[in-house]
Every structure is written in C-alpha cells, then in structure tokens.
Design a protein around this motif. Sequence first.
Motif, PDB file in Angstrom:
ATOM      1  N   LYS A 294      -6.665 -12.632  33.415  1.00 45.55           N
ATOM      2  CA  LYS A 294      -7.119 -11.289  33.026  1.00 45.55           C
ATOM      3  C   LYS A 294      -8.400 -11.311  32.207  1.00 45.55           C
ATOM      4  N   ASN A 295      -8.603 -12.361  31.401  1.00 41.63           N
ATOM      5  CA  ASN A 295      -9.814 -12.428  30.588  1.00 41.63           C
ATOM      6  C   ASN A 295     -11.049 -12.666  31.440  1.00 41.63           C
ATOM      7  N   THR A 296     -10.911 -13.500  32.476  1.00 42.12           N
ATOM      8  CA  THR A 296     -12.033 -13.726  33.390  1.00 42.12           C
ATOM      9  C   THR A 296     -12.350 -12.454  34.160  1.00 42.12           C
ATOM     10  N   LYS A 297     -11.311 -11.718  34.571  1.00 40.57           N
ATOM     11  CA  LYS A 297     -11.520 -10.447  35.271  1.00 40.57           C
ATOM     12  C   LYS A 297     -12.315  -9.464  34.413  1.00 40.57           C
ATOM     13  N   LYS A 298     -12.071  -9.473  33.101  1.00 43.81           N
ATOM     14  CA  LYS A 298     -12.753  -8.525  32.214  1.00 43.81           C
ATOM     15  C   LYS A 298     -14.261  -8.722  32.214  1.00 43.81           C
ATOM     16  N   SER A 299     -14.706  -9.911  32.597  1.00 47.61           N
ATOM     17  CA  SER A 299     -16.140 -10.177  32.646  1.00 47.61           C
ATOM     18  C   SER A 299     -16.852  -9.272  33.641  1.00 47.61           C
ATOM     19  N   LEU A 300     -16.122  -8.849  34.682  1.00 45.98           N
ATOM     20  CA  LEU A 300     -16.717  -7.961  35.685  1.00 45.98           C
ATOM     21  C   LEU A 300     -17.167  -6.656  35.037  1.00 45.98           C
ATOM     22  N   THR A 301     -16.284  -6.056  34.251  1.00 43.44           N
ATOM     23  CA  THR A 301     -16.640  -4.822  33.535  1.00 43.44           C
ATOM     24  C   THR A 301     -17.779  -5.070  32.565  1.00 43.44           C
ATOM     25  N   ARG A 302     -17.650  -6.121  31.775  1.00 44.28           N
ATOM     26  CA  ARG A 302     -18.632  -6.387  30.719  1.00 44.28           C
ATOM     27  C   ARG A 302     -20.041  -6.563  31.296  1.00 44.28           C
ATOM     28  N   VAL A 303     -20.170  -7.372  32.317  1.00 44.51           N
ATOM     29  CA  VAL A 303     -21.499  -7.669  32.847  1.00 44.51           C
ATOM     30  C   VAL A 303     -22.103  -6.448  33.531  1.00 44.51           C
ATOM     31  N   ILE A 304     -21.332  -5.751  34.355  1.00 47.57           N
ATOM     32  CA  ILE A 304     -21.901  -4.595  35.064  1.00 47.57           C
ATOM     33  C   ILE A 304     -22.262  -3.484  34.085  1.00 47.57           C
ATOM     34  N   VAL A 305     -21.414  -3.232  33.096  1.00 49.93           N
ATOM     35  CA  VAL A 305     -21.703  -2.179  32.122  1.00 49.93           C
ATOM     36  C   VAL A 305     -22.928  -2.532  31.274  1.00 49.93           C
ATOM     37  N   THR A 306     -23.015  -3.767  30.796  1.00 50.21           N
ATOM     38  CA  THR A 306     -24.098  -4.123  29.875  1.00 50.21           C
ATOM     39  C   THR A 306     -25.431  -4.366  30.570  1.00 50.21           C
ATOM     40  N   ARG A 307     -25.409  -4.668  31.884  1.00 50.59           N
ATOM     41  CA  ARG A 307     -26.665  -4.971  32.582  1.00 50.59           C
ATOM     42  C   ARG A 307     -27.117  -3.866  33.525  1.00 50.59           C
ATOM     43  N   ALA A 308     -26.320  -2.795  33.671  1.00 49.87           N
ATOM     44  CA  ALA A 308     -26.606  -1.752  34.665  1.00 49.87           C
ATOM     45  C   ALA A 308     -28.014  -1.182  34.517  1.00 49.87           C
ATOM     46  N   GLU A 309     -28.470  -1.007  33.288  1.00 45.37           N
ATOM     47  CA  GLU A 309     -29.782  -0.399  33.060  1.00 45.37           C
ATOM     48  C   GLU A 309     -30.816  -1.410  32.561  1.00 45.37           C
ATOM     49  N   ILE A 310     -30.497  -2.689  32.687  1.00 43.64           N
ATOM     50  CA  ILE A 310     -31.397  -3.734  32.192  1.00 43.64           C
ATOM     51  C   ILE A 310     -32.006  -4.537  33.340  1.00 43.64           C
ATOM     52  N   ASP A 311     -31.182  -5.298  34.041  1.00 45.50           N
ATOM     53  CA  ASP A 311     -31.704  -6.174  35.096  1.00 45.50           C
ATOM     54  C   ASP A 311     -30.754  -6.284  36.285  1.00 45.50           C
ATOM     55  N   MET A 312     -30.027  -5.190  36.579  1.00 49.35           N
ATOM     56  CA  MET A 312     -29.060  -5.232  37.673  1.00 49.35           C
ATOM     57  C   MET A 312     -29.727  -5.501  39.018  1.00 49.35           C
ATOM     58  N   LYS A 313     -30.922  -4.971  39.225  1.00 49.64           N
ATOM     59  CA  LYS A 313     -31.616  -5.206  40.492  1.00 49.64           C
ATOM     60  C   LYS A 313     -31.851  -6.697  40.707  1.00 49.64           C
ATOM     61  N   GLU A 314     -32.282  -7.384  39.655  1.00 49.47           N
ATOM     62  CA  GLU A 314     -32.537  -8.828  39.759  1.00 49.47           C
ATOM     63  C   GLU A 314     -31.233  -9.611  39.913  1.00 49.47           C
ATOM     64  N   ILE A 315     -30.178  -9.157  39.225  1.00 54.50           N
ATOM     65  CA  ILE A 315     -28.879  -9.820  39.339  1.00 54.50           C
ATOM     66  C   ILE A 315     -28.344  -9.686  40.762  1.00 54.50           C
ATOM     67  N   LYS A 316     -28.476  -8.494  41.342  1.00 51.85           N
ATOM     68  CA  LYS A 316     -28.019  -8.284  42.719  1.00 51.85           C
ATOM     69  C   LYS A 316     -28.750  -9.215  43.685  1.00 51.85           C
ATOM     70  N   ALA A 317     -30.054  -9.351  43.508  1.00 50.13           N
ATOM     71  CA  ALA A 317     -30.832 -10.227  44.387  1.00 50.13           C
ATOM     72  C   ALA A 317     -30.397 -11.681  44.237  1.00 50.13           C
ATOM     73  N   GLU A 318     -30.179 -12.102  42.995  1.00 51.04           N
ATOM     74  CA  GLU A 318     -29.767 -13.490  42.742  1.00 51.04           C
ATOM     75  C   GLU A 318     -28.363 -13.745  43.265  1.00 51.04           C
ATOM     76  N   TYR A 319     -27.473 -12.760  43.102  1.00 50.13           N
ATOM     77  CA  TYR A 319     -26.102 -12.903  43.590  1.00 50.13           C
ATOM     78  C   TYR A 319     -26.102 -13.093  45.110  1.00 50.13           C
ATOM     79  N   HIS A 320     -26.877 -12.286  45.794  1.00 44.80           N
ATOM     80  CA  HIS A 320     -26.956 -12.402  47.251  1.00 44.80           C
ATOM     81  C   HIS A 320     -27.552 -13.746  47.649  1.00 44.80           C
TER      82      HIS A 320
END
Length: 314
Positions: free
Chosen positions: A257-283
Amino acid sequence: MAFHQELEAITQAFSGHGVDEKSLVTLLGKWDPLERESFRKKTPHLFTEDHERHFQRWDDHYVHLLKHEFVRFKNAVVLWSMHPWERDARLVREALKKGQNAYGVLIEVACTRSSEELLGARKAYHSLFDHSIEEDVASHIHAIERKLLIALLSAYRYEGSKVKDDTAKSEAKVLSNAIKNAHKKPINEDDEVIRILSTRSKLHLQAVYKHYNEISGKNLDEDLDDLRFKETVQCLCIPQIYFSKVLNAALRIDVDKNTKKSLTRVIVTRAEIDMKEIKAEYHNLYGVSLPQKVEEVARGNYKDFLLNLIVRGG
C-alpha cells in the motif's frame, strides 16, 4: 448485461488502484440475495467458505486492503487541494513516521523542489507541527543517512544560470575517487560528497553528472551503491527518470500500500511542474504511455481524477 458479465465487472471494480464506484452502485446495489451469494462463492480471493457453518465471509486481510482503496480518491483530492507548502510539510511528516522505507520521500521533497518551495515547506512545517523539519529529522533518524538528509533539507541552492565548468569537472573527479575508495571510507561518511550534493545548484550538478560520465564511462547514479545517495543524484540530475521509475513501481498490481501511494504523490505534486517531460520519459522507458497505464490499473473516480491531472500537465 448478463449476470456473468456483471460478476466480472464487480470483480474488476475491486481489483486495482482505487475502486469503480459506478459499477458498485449500479450493479452490486441492485443484486438480490441469491446473486450476492453467487458473487461470494465465485470470488474465493475475496471470500472464504465456512464449511461447518455454511456461509461465505469476507477475507479479513482483503477488507483491510480495501479500506485503503476506498479512500485513495479522497486522499488524492485532499492532497491536490492543499497549498504546496503544506503538502510537502505533511509528506515529510508522514515519511518520518513511517520510518526508513519512506526516507526517499524526504529526498524527493528536498531535491526536486525549488529553493523557495523547500523554504516554504519548512515554514509550513513550523506552522503545522511547532518544530522544524531539521530538528525532527535529527531526532527521528539515527542511522548514517541522517547527515545527508539534514543537509539536503536545510539547503537553499543557487538557481541562477552560471556554472563553472572547471569546478564541475573537478568535483566529478572528487565523486569518482570517493566511489572508487568507498571500501576504505563509505560514501555516506564522506563530508565532501555530502557538501557537493547538498550545496551545489542543480545546473552545476547536472554538469558534474555529465563530466562523471565522461570520466568513468558510466552514469553517477549507476555507480552509487547507497540507495539514498542514488536517489539524491537522480532527483537532482535526472528527475524525470526518477519519477518515471517511481510511477512504474507504483502502477504494479502486486505492490504494498505504501508503494501504491507514490502514484498519488507523484502525479499530484508534478501535475503543474514537469508532467509533460515525465510522460515522455515514461513512454521512452517502458514503451507505453502513462495515461494508458493509469487507465489500465486504476479504477473509478480515483482513475478519472489522476487522468485529469495528467492531462493538465500537457
């Protein structure tokens, strides 16, 4: 919809990150006692059969896990609604309470925020908890990483564009020598290494990262065995790769459950910062788009909320 399709839909509603509230309301809510009994009998991973007393009961462990899934959407909404300073202060506090396995969150806050954002988090921590982040880190953490964590969380880095390339090259050599001699002096006890990582600007450290690769033929984070130093370098020098790896780990079905919580934390904290770059790197790293992976794994309102935040990021 045939009953076997409804049964499959409800089973899916309980499987993944979050729950599919709409299916639970429209399908489960209308089932009669015989249909609900059929559901219990056909989902042995959710219910166990009491053969002596002839009934099916919820698996206690799964009920415990399900509680976390039902509140995942609420937690995401609350975290998103917070002032960023309060959000980071509460993330730090929670990580300190959870202990060593959560110390990566401290590094994430210290190394991926701007100097003003980190200062704001420290101010919010004062307001919320009547302590400083630094004193709580010092009092809660007694392992060897305490020195690094206090230094990182206390930093106020230069954020200008000037980088002295000769200094960066020299410090890349310092790091290379420290790693080669780690068998004599552990990297987490090396004050020079901690000084470089905790005081230099991010642009300077990215130049150090480049020169290290030129010197050794490998990336700096690849040569670091100490997890906290590896996370520090990744957050400072290659944050989009770091966040992509955190997201990928959190999007696995079989994680705690703690690892799952990282999904919320990262998307919420990066949504308006560098999400576009994260999406490109993830792909680039995993050959699938981040929205597609979230669509596949998450459920219900939680899924919709995360996808909305990802789209905001461009």
